[in-house]
Design an enzyme around this catalytic site. Structure first.
Site, short mmCIF file in Angstrom:
data_model
loop_
_atom_site.label_atom_id
_atom_site.label_comp_id
_atom_site.label_asym_id
_atom_site.label_seq_id
_atom_site.Cartn_x
_atom_site.Cartn_y
_atom_site.Cartn_z
N ASP A 43 0.83 -1.20 0.00
CA ASP A 43 0.00 0.00 0.00
C ASP A 43 0.87 1.26 0.00
O ASP A 43 1.98 1.26 0.53
CB ASP A 43 -0.89 -0.03 1.25
N TRP B 240 2.96 7.97 -2.37
CA TRP B 240 4.40 8.11 -2.67
C TRP B 240 4.58 9.00 -3.90
O TRP B 240 5.43 9.89 -3.91
CB TRP B 240 4.98 6.71 -2.91
N ASN C 91 -10.76 -2.83 -6.22
CA ASN C 91 -9.95 -1.83 -6.93
C ASN C 91 -10.56 -1.45 -8.29
O ASN C 91 -10.19 -0.43 -8.87
CB ASN C 91 -8.50 -2.30 -7.12
N ARG D 282 -11.80 2.11 -8.85
CA ARG D 282 -10.91 3.25 -9.16
C ARG D 282 -11.18 3.77 -10.57
O ARG D 282 -11.89 3.15 -11.34
CB ARG D 282 -9.45 2.80 -9.02
#
Ligand code: FPP
Length: 236
Positions: free
Chosen positions: A16, A21, A64, A67
């Protein structure tokens, strides 16, 4: 690290923090996923070199798909690229790649790429990289139960043969319990990851974002694992 450390047989990682990041570097989320894929390859090789036999990683959850279309497509293209063109060191290091998850809803080109890496590594024996893709832990348990019901109805299996140990055979992959489960990026939840297999896992949470999760960070998790007292319900 000292040689006498206990090395967990089966390690799992919830990878994760790719998005955060990238954002911290003023880049888009895709860049984070690309860097995350490099971390994965590095960590898989390192984990196996330390003596880990099985590494399960959460690459894409059934949820997911919620998304954005562009992020989902980027991830699927990244998986194809990894499975067909990269992972050469995984192949050369005798690591077998397997997948856990539902095949439904996955693009045909993704399924083809998955088959390619599975086929290329099917005879490898030094370790197993289990990539959870379109994976949900509750879905896995439901699919296993449905599979069992079907076999029982067809008289191919007796209900008496099902217990908590034999149940593993009906999961997507029969890889046994997870000894150490790592989650990066400072989140403290299991997010529908391998719940059946993590009943007695030791959990290791770190604030490090997955693209920064390197060999040194992996060693910290191993050291933490060595400081745990695994009693499996026994009294001390
Ligand atoms: C979670 O971070 C990460 C993912 C949903 C994707 C994980 C995929 C990789 C690490 C690439 C793996 C590559 C292969 C070949 C399997 P996030 O996007 O939720 O990060 P955030 O919480 O910071 O937004």
């Amino acid at each position: 690290m000292k040689g006498e450390l206990k090395i967990p047989n089966h390690v799992a990682i919830i990878m994760d923090g790719n998005g955060r990041w990238a954002k911290a570097r003023g880049k888009n989320r895709s860049f984070g996923h690309l860097e995350g894929s490099k971390s994965l390859e590095k960590i898989a090789l390192y984990a196996m070199s330390r003596g880990v036999k099985i590494l399960s990683v959460f690459a894409f959850s059934t949820d997911n798909f919620k998304r954005s279309e562009s992020e989902v497509n980027y991830l699927m293209d990244l998986f194809i690229n990894m499975f067909t063109k990269k992972m050469n060191k995984i192949i050369a290091n005798d690591i077998k790649v397997v997948f856990s998850g539902r095949k439904e809803n996955l693009r045909l080109d993704v399924l083809d790429a998955m088959n390619i890496i599975v086929d290329k590594t099917k005879n490898n024996q030094s370790g197993i990289l289990n990539i959870c893709l379109n994976y949900g832990g509750q879905e896995e348990i439901v699919d296993a139960v449905n599979n069992i019901v079907k076999l029982v109805k067809e008289n191919k299996l007796s209900v008496d043969d099902i217990d908590k140990n034999t149940f593993y055979k009906y999961l997507y992959q029969n890889l046994g319990p997870i000894d150490l489960l790592i989650r990066t990026s400072g989140e403290y939840r299991i997010s529908n990851f391998m719940m059946y297999q993590s009943s007695y896992s030791e959990f290791y949470f770190t604030d490090v974002l997955f693209p920064d999760f390197n060999e040194e960070e992996f060693d910290k998790a191993i050291i933490s694992f060595n400081n745990r007292d695994r009693r499996y319900g026994n009294a001390k």
